[in-house]
Design a protein around this motif. Sequence first.
Motif, PDB file in Angstrom:
ATOM      1  N   ARG A  33      47.752 -80.886  10.569  1.00 45.01           N
ATOM      2  CA  ARG A  33      46.200 -81.199  10.476  1.00 45.01           C
ATOM      3  C   ARG A  33      45.422 -81.586   8.784  1.00 45.01           C
ATOM      4  O   ARG A  33      44.439 -82.758   8.677  1.00 45.01           O
ATOM      5  N   ALA A  36      46.137 -85.364   9.246  1.00 48.11           N
ATOM      6  CA  ALA A  36      44.497 -85.586   9.415  1.00 48.11           C
ATOM      7  C   ALA A  36      43.454 -86.035   8.544  1.00 48.11           C
ATOM      8  O   ALA A  36      42.526 -86.749   8.858  1.00 48.11           O
ATOM      9  N   TRP A  40      40.991 -88.916   7.224  1.00 43.08           N
ATOM     10  CA  TRP A  40      40.144 -88.915   7.242  1.00 43.08           C
ATOM     11  C   TRP A  40      39.023 -88.967   5.874  1.00 43.08           C
ATOM     12  O   TRP A  40      37.840 -90.200   6.327  1.00 43.08           O
ATOM     13  N   TYR A  56      48.301 -90.375   5.548  1.00 35.62           N
ATOM     14  CA  TYR A  56      48.924 -89.346   6.586  1.00 35.62           C
ATOM     15  C   TYR A  56      50.525 -89.249   6.352  1.00 35.62           C
ATOM     16  O   TYR A  56      50.273 -87.531   6.191  1.00 35.62           O
ATOM     17  N   GLY A 247      41.403 -81.066  16.012  1.00 37.69           N
ATOM     18  CA  GLY A 247      40.963 -81.978  15.682  1.00 37.69           C
ATOM     19  C   GLY A 247      39.268 -82.336  16.301  1.00 37.69           C
ATOM     20  O   GLY A 247      39.105 -83.959  16.290  1.00 37.69           O
TER      21      GLY A 247
END
Length: 258
Positions: A33, A36, A40, A56, A247
């Motif tokens: 997580r 991700a 972002w 990442y 997500g």
Amino acid sequence: MLPLKTLKEIEGIARKEKEGTDTLIHDFGHLERTAAGARWFVKVLGGPEEEQELAYAAGLLHDIVRPNTEKEDHAAASAKRSGEILEGLGVDKEDVRRILEAIADHRRPVEWRSPLHQSVFLADKILEQMGAFVVFRRSYYIGECHDFDCQGFGEAMTAHYRRKLEKFRPDVFPTRFRRLVDYQYEWVTGFFGHFSGSEPWAVELARMCYEAGKTHGMTMDGCVRAYKPREAEGRRLTEEALAYMEGRKFPEFEKFLQ
Ligand SMILES: [Fe+2]
Ligand SMILES: [Fe+2]
């Protein structure tokens, strides 16, 4: 650019090294997580795709070494181990340097040199240590972390929440993310209000996660899925935490950016 094959290899190694970890709030789910989230953040900060991939990778490795105490510097230890992993995979030297920089500085604000450098810090703090999800994660953490071993449930919960609330400094986050930070933070203060007021659903939630943290009878994610709230407040919190874990929150988070 990190080849997809290399990213998959990093993922495989991170997953394997987290098997049997003694801190389940830092299990592979947390790494995935955060990865991700870091990707972002680089994207919304305007970083190129190449940097998004490096972020990442940094997220996947940022807590690869994570003892069950705050008394040791796990960021430096994780950067060292990540260096060995990345060099072993033949990753370009400059890419390794940039990934390690994001890992080494993920715990506290420094003078940021790029979106990538800042990305793991932002993802770890704003997404994993705030929001509805952290309401579950924090109780689990208090049960799990040896630093609280000499305190009971209620005392440890109250003292830790108070300390966190006192330490909170919204100005360490870029202005662009302030509304997102406010949104995420409200879940935490709101819950602590319910917990302090001894509302049964809040105490029950915290107790369940705390016990799971102590016994490892359930994983961190398992706790969120197992909690069956009867009250509307508890349901709202759980739905939000699940949406984040799956997500599904990024499009909404994007609307908070200034
Ligand atoms: Fe960390
Ligand atoms: Fe972390």
